[in-house]
Scaffold this active site. Structure first.
Site, PDB file in Angstrom:
ATOM      1  N   TYR A   1      68.211  46.254  86.296  1.00  0.00           N
ATOM      2  CA  TYR A   1      67.955  46.335  84.857  1.00  0.00           C
ATOM      3  C   TYR A   1      67.508  47.751  84.514  1.00  0.00           C
ATOM      4  CZ  TYR A   1      67.942  41.211  84.319  1.00  0.00           C
ATOM      5  OH  TYR A   1      68.290  39.893  84.274  1.00  0.00           O
TER       6      TYR A   1
ATOM      7  N   ASP B   1      67.406  37.017  77.981  1.00  0.00           N
ATOM      8  CA  ASP B   1      66.846  36.400  76.780  1.00  0.00           C
ATOM      9  C   ASP B   1      67.562  36.854  75.516  1.00  0.00           C
ATOM     10  OD1 ASP B   1      64.878  35.255  78.385  1.00  0.00           O
ATOM     11  OD2 ASP B   1      63.517  36.954  78.132  1.00  0.00           O
TER      12      ASP B   1
END
Length: 303
Positions: A125, A61
């Protein structure tokens, strides 16, 4: 593919603060470009004769960063010239990206049917958290927009680790996905292989005038739902702050309803880094092929 048309897998890094996200934006929404827009512009400057279309493995994002995302593209040179060597691809693309906070770290020639997104074996992540920082201006400049600064001087890491065990394994993560246009088409069942909470460090720890406690939360899975990592991070931090109990987190998880998740709990994008996209070595092995497929048709999206 034609014999001088090559498919490349590139690994790339970026600071996501100034971009709309990694994937390219529709023309009518170009307030900020996506990382993909800049990558495709750089590839076009290599003057291929086929349409340029990049297939990105992992969507991040606006404001999220990557130390290693990946994507594939096809490139056919004019006048029947042979494909570029891998190191030339890295060097040339980085030259065309020098004004951006984007860099190519590696390029590999891959089989014609390789797909960066669907062949990815796992994605990792890391979310970075700085403690005892009531306002981001108190951070070293090298940390601005690169971590989540909390005014709390400590977190209950033991409770966070207990809560993290609830997230590991195969289960329905509907609660931890944000509402999106494709929510009804995505399977909410995912397998989390790793949820780890470990001490971290500032990028300039040995040089800053005071020590700042950092924590890193690492997540590994084959794939994730939309905003899943940020929502899981927010819940774990809420547990660490004592605002959410471990049994309450379990209730939220078992509710399997994204609307049950408190919106104010979502972690901001700043501290999130995509650090690895892994593939099986056998999927990356390239050998000269004699496919009849036309490279010129590879401009069509494969997503």
């Amino acid at each position: 593919m034609q014999h001088n048309c090559a498919r490349y897998l590139i690994f790339f890094q970026y600071i996501g603060t100034k971009y709309s996200g990694v994937v390219k934006m529709p023309q009518h929404e170009l307030v900020k470009k996506g990382v993909q827009d800049h990558l495709e512009d750089a590839i076009r400057r290599l003057k291929p004769i086929n349409p340029v279309s990049l297939s990105v493995s992992s969507r991040t994002d606006r404001g999220v960063h990557a130390l290693s995302n990946s994507a594939h593209f096809d490139l056919q040179r004019k006048n029947d010239k042979p494909p570029f060597a891998e190191d030339i691809i890295v060097q040339a693309l980085n030259n065309h990206l020098k004004e951006e906070q984007i860099g190519i770290t590696r390029a590999l020639r891959v089989p014609d049917n390789f797909h960066a997104r669907f062949r990815a074996n796992s994605r990792t992540y890391v979310y970075r958290i700085a403690l005892g920082i009531p306002h981001h201006t108190r951070l070293p400049v090298t940390e601005h927009h690169l971590c989540w600064n909390l005014s709390n001087t400590e977190l209950d890491v033991g409770a966070m680790r207990e809560a993290a065990t609830l997230l590991v394994g195969t289960q329905d993560f509907s609660t931890f996905r944000a509402v999106s246009s494709d929510i009804h088409f995505k399977n909410p069942v995912k397998t989390l292989d790793v949820v780890s909470i470990q001490p971290g460090r500032s990028f300039v720890q040995t040089h800053f005038h005071r020590e700042i406690p950092f924590w890193e939360i690492t997540f590994t899975s084959r794939s994730f739902l939309y905003k899943q990592v940020r929502r899981m991070t927010g819940a774990l931090v809420a547990v660490g702050k004592g605002r959410l109990s471990v049994p309450q987190l379990k209730e939220i998880l078992l509710a399997r309803d994204s609307l049950v998740y408190p919106q104010a709990m979502v972690a901001p994008p700043d501290g999130l880094f995509l650090t690895r996209v892994d593939y099986r070595e056998t999927d990356l092995q390239f050998s000269q092929q004699t496919s009849e497929e036309q490279c010129i048709s590879s401009g069509k999206s494969e997503e």
